[in-house]
Write a protein that holds these residues in place. Structure first.
Motif, short mmCIF file in Angstrom:
data_model
loop_
_atom_site.label_atom_id
_atom_site.label_comp_id
_atom_site.label_asym_id
_atom_site.label_seq_id
_atom_site.Cartn_x
_atom_site.Cartn_y
_atom_site.Cartn_z
N LEU A 77 13.76 -70.55 15.16
CA LEU A 77 14.09 -71.53 16.20
C LEU A 77 14.63 -70.87 17.46
O LEU A 77 14.29 -71.25 18.58
N THR A 78 15.48 -69.87 17.28
CA THR A 78 16.05 -69.15 18.42
C THR A 78 14.95 -68.44 19.21
O THR A 78 14.92 -68.50 20.45
N LEU A 79 14.06 -67.75 18.49
CA LEU A 79 12.96 -67.06 19.17
C LEU A 79 12.06 -68.04 19.91
O LEU A 79 11.64 -67.79 21.04
N GLN A 80 11.77 -69.18 19.30
CA GLN A 80 10.92 -70.17 19.95
C GLN A 80 11.60 -70.76 21.19
O GLN A 80 10.96 -71.00 22.21
N LEU A 81 12.90 -70.99 21.09
CA LEU A 81 13.65 -71.50 22.24
C LEU A 81 13.61 -70.49 23.39
O LEU A 81 13.33 -70.86 24.54
N LEU A 82 13.88 -69.23 23.06
CA LEU A 82 13.86 -68.19 24.10
C LEU A 82 12.45 -68.02 24.66
O LEU A 82 12.28 -67.78 25.87
N ALA A 83 11.43 -68.14 23.82
CA ALA A 83 10.05 -68.03 24.31
C ALA A 83 9.68 -69.22 25.19
O ALA A 83 8.97 -69.05 26.20
N SER A 84 10.17 -70.40 24.84
CA SER A 84 9.84 -71.58 25.66
C SER A 84 10.53 -71.52 27.03
O SER A 84 10.05 -72.09 27.99
N LEU A 85 11.64 -70.79 27.12
CA LEU A 85 12.34 -70.61 28.39
C LEU A 85 11.83 -69.39 29.15
O LEU A 85 12.39 -69.00 30.17
N ASP A 86 10.78 -68.74 28.64
CA ASP A 86 10.19 -67.54 29.22
C ASP A 86 11.18 -66.38 29.32
O ASP A 86 11.11 -65.56 30.24
N LEU A 87 12.10 -66.32 28.39
CA LEU A 87 13.04 -65.20 28.36
C LEU A 87 12.52 -64.05 27.50
O LEU A 87 12.86 -62.89 27.75
N VAL A 88 11.73 -64.37 26.49
CA VAL A 88 11.11 -63.34 25.64
C VAL A 88 9.66 -63.72 25.39
O VAL A 88 9.27 -64.89 25.52
N THR A 89 8.90 -62.72 25.05
CA THR A 89 7.52 -62.93 24.62
C THR A 89 7.39 -62.36 23.23
O THR A 89 7.74 -61.20 23.00
N VAL A 90 6.90 -63.17 22.30
CA VAL A 90 6.78 -62.75 20.90
C VAL A 90 5.30 -62.55 20.60
O VAL A 90 4.48 -63.43 20.84
N ASN A 91 4.98 -61.37 20.09
CA ASN A 91 3.62 -61.06 19.66
C ASN A 91 3.49 -61.50 18.20
O ASN A 91 3.73 -60.73 17.28
N TRP A 92 3.12 -62.79 17.98
CA TRP A 92 3.08 -63.35 16.63
C TRP A 92 2.03 -62.69 15.75
O TRP A 92 2.20 -62.61 14.53
#
Length: 124
Positions: A61-76
């Motif tokens: 959830l934390t990673l998704q929140l940060l990704a939705s705010l364009d703070l991180v990009t996750v290579n799933w």
């Protein structure tokens, strides 16, 4: 007319549990301790498993929140590639390792395992 009563033959009591009970009496403390420790371990593993799953969910959830705010990009795809070998091998090998580790040098491994399974299934 009076009926004659015949004496009943004395048959050996083949269903008697006295020899079995006397044979099991020395084992009862070990079996009781093994079952109790197995049950406690099962409950602990169940609670630990829940904690790990909650922590993993919160991390996602934390990673998704940060990704939705364009703070991180996750290579799933990379995460999946890294996790798949662990998931395929880890489930089978991990269960065998856990079973060997938990019952190593236990004289009451059978009772422990039965208690462990009951503890894992217990509500609590």
């Amino acid at each position: 007319m009076a009926e004659a009563k015949l004496p009943l033959a004395v048959l050996p009591d083949t269903l008697s549990t006295a020899p079995l009970a006397s044979a099991l009496r020395p084992l009862l403390p070990d079996l009781g301790v093994g079952a109790l420790l197995g049950f406690a371990t099962g409950l602990a593993l169940r609670k630990l498993g829940r904690f790990v799953l909650v922590a993993l969910g919160l991390l996602f959830l934390t990673l998704q929140l940060l990704a939705s705010l364009d703070l991180v990009t996750v290579n799933w795809l990379r995460v999946q590639a890294l996790a798949e070998p662990w998931l395929h091998q880890g489930g089978e090998a991990g269960a065998e390792w856990l079973g060997r580790m938990l019952t190593a040098r236990l004289p009451f491994a059978g009772a422990f395992t039965a208690g462990l399974l009951v503890g894992l299934r217990a509500r609590g």
